[in-house]
Design a protein around this motif. Structure first.
Motif, PDB file in Angstrom:
ATOM      1  N   ALA A 128       0.827  -1.208   0.000  1.00 47.31           N
ATOM      2  CA  ALA A 128       0.000   0.000   0.000  1.00 47.31           C
ATOM      3  C   ALA A 128       0.857   1.252   0.000  1.00 47.31           C
ATOM      4  O   ALA A 128       1.949   1.288   0.582  1.00 47.31           O
ATOM      5  CB  ALA A 128      -0.934   0.020   1.207  1.00 47.31           C
ATOM      6  N   SER A 129       0.340   2.287  -0.674  1.00 46.97           N
ATOM      7  CA  SER A 129       0.923   3.637  -0.645  1.00 46.97           C
ATOM      8  C   SER A 129       2.386   3.639  -1.047  1.00 46.97           C
ATOM      9  O   SER A 129       3.203   4.349  -0.482  1.00 46.97           O
ATOM     10  CB  SER A 129       0.745   4.258   0.753  1.00 46.97           C
TER      11      SER A 129
ATOM     12  N   ASN B  43      -5.390   4.937   0.382  1.00 49.86           N
ATOM     13  CA  ASN B  43      -5.128   3.522   0.651  1.00 49.86           C
ATOM     14  C   ASN B  43      -5.427   3.078   2.083  1.00 49.86           C
ATOM     15  O   ASN B  43      -6.205   2.152   2.313  1.00 49.86           O
ATOM     16  CB  ASN B  43      -3.655   3.213   0.354  1.00 49.86           C
TER      17      ASN B  43
ATOM     18  N   VAL C  87      -6.508   4.248  -6.530  1.00 53.82           N
ATOM     19  CA  VAL C  87      -7.331   3.792  -5.408  1.00 53.82           C
ATOM     20  C   VAL C  87      -8.349   4.865  -5.037  1.00 53.82           C
ATOM     21  O   VAL C  87      -9.538   4.564  -4.811  1.00 53.82           O
ATOM     22  CB  VAL C  87      -6.448   3.423  -4.201  1.00 53.82           C
TER      23      VAL C  87
ATOM     24  N   ILE D 148      -1.882   5.429  -5.652  1.00 56.53           N
ATOM     25  CA  ILE D 148      -2.776   6.093  -4.706  1.00 56.53           C
ATOM     26  C   ILE D 148      -3.903   6.803  -5.447  1.00 56.53           C
ATOM     27  O   ILE D 148      -5.075   6.745  -5.040  1.00 56.53           O
ATOM     28  CB  ILE D 148      -1.982   7.080  -3.832  1.00 56.53           C
TER      29      ILE D 148
END
Length: 364
Positions: free
Chosen positions: A218-219, A236, A228, A225
């Motif tokens: 994530a991220s 995220n 998402v 990002i």
């Protein structure tokens, strides 16, 4: 079988972080004694010659499935790297190539002092990874990569949601706690970009029901990002938290681009952050805010990530990079050696849920 290591400089990483000259006795795979052991003997005696004796390193984010791709995906940012190189390469694996990729990765890791890993396999042939790990003797937490969503993904890398979950549960039943717990299973959704909302909700439910760790990314990249936020309406970490995925069983690779609110969620939920400085530099992803996270009380460990986004699996290189890249931004004392070694040992043990078993050199 007993082993006596003599004349070592022992870096214990115990609660007091004691470092001293002495000996260490192992009996039946457990540390039996530490100290001056002049009157002890063993089946095997090793004279360390005053060299350092450290706990085995614990890499909290690796991809054994990518070891054969070293040097084949250079000079690309994350999403291009995945779509143009890594996903096509992973999709070309068969059972045999994936087995040898995993064997080679385990050999490199063990040779470099890494004795435990948290891994994410690829979508197919995951049994080959477990077979290799079984034979290599390395401590392992990991599982099948879950992907059921996304564009520009090879057709055999996209499962249906039901197929992804069913295969993962079957692997969990076969391999979790194998060899007295040396091998354990984790649910491994790749990242929010390649997982449907339904899949991630089911992963959260299964993790809660069976207390299974969750290993994901994530991220890592600004483009990721943005995707998402466009698809899920949230950043995220806020999105993962809304699904019930932020908890002490979550192992979250990268975490570079975080808002203050996201940092606080990770701290409050005791989620495990994995810093991968070599990979982050090679892909041009950025530099994770590790000193601020540590100051907030975050759980942070280290990992080399995959060979094609790093070119090696050396914990010594990751420790060096982790120590150096923060200093221009946070000052020369921002990442002292002790903090970095802690991430490579105790931090990784905590991420694996084994802080009472591994990560330090202590009797028992």
């Amino acid at each position: 079988m007993s082993i006596l290591i003599k004349n070592a400089t022992i870096v214990t990483m115990n609660e007091n972080r004691d470092v001293f000259g002495g000996d260490l006795l192992i009996e039946n795979d457990r540390i039996n004694r530490i100290g001056k052991l002049d009157r002890y003997t063993a089946d095997m005696v090793i004279d360390a010659g005053n060299q350092l004796l450290l706990p085995g390193f614990i890499q909290s984010h690796v991809h054994l499935c990518q070891v054969l791709f070293r040097g084949m995906a250079d000079d690309l940012e994350l999403l291009d790297w995945l779509q143009q190189r890594i996903w096509p390469l992973e999709s070309s694996h068969d059972e045999e190539s994936l087995y040898y990729s995993s064997v080679l990765g385990c050999a490199e890791l063990l040779r470099g002092g890494t004795t435990s890993i948290i891994d994410m396999a690829t979508v197919n042939h995951t049994e080959s990874v477990f077979t290799a790990v079984k034979q290599a003797g390395i401590r392992y937490l990991g599982g099948k990569c879950l992907m059921d969503h996304g564009e520009d993904v090879p057709h055999n890398m996209l499962d249906t949601t039901d197929k992804a979950l069913q295969e993962s549960l079957e692997l969990y039943q076969r391999w979790n706690n194998y060899d007295n717990g040396r091998i354990r299973y984790a649910l491994c959704p790749r990242f929010a970009v390649s997982c449907s909302d339904t899949l991630l909700r089911e992963v959260a439910s299964l993790s809660r029901q069976y207390q299974i760790p969750v290993h994901t990314h994530a991220s890592e990249n600004r483009g990721e990002i943005e995707l998402v936020e466009k698809e899920r309406g949230m950043r995220n970490i806020i999105y993962l938290d809304s699904l019930g995925l932020c908890h002490d069983r979550l192992i979250l690779a990268h975490c570079i681009h975080l808002s203050q609110d996201e940092m606080q969620i990770l701290v409050d939920s005791k989620s495990n952050i994995v810093h991968c400085p070599g990979s982050n530099l090679k892909l041009g992803s950025g530099i994770a805010p590790i000193p601020p996270l540590l100051n907030l009380g975050a759980r942070v460990s280290l990992g080399a990530d995959g060979a094609p986004c790093n070119n090696n699996l050396s914990m010594f290189m990751e420790m060096r990079l982790a120590a150096l890249i923060q200093k221009p931004f946070h000052g020369p004392r921002s990442m002292p050696a002790q903090a970095v070694v802690e991430m490579a040992t105790r931090g990784g043990a905590r991420a694996m849920g084994l802080e009472n078993e591994i990560g330090s050199l202590e009797e028992g």
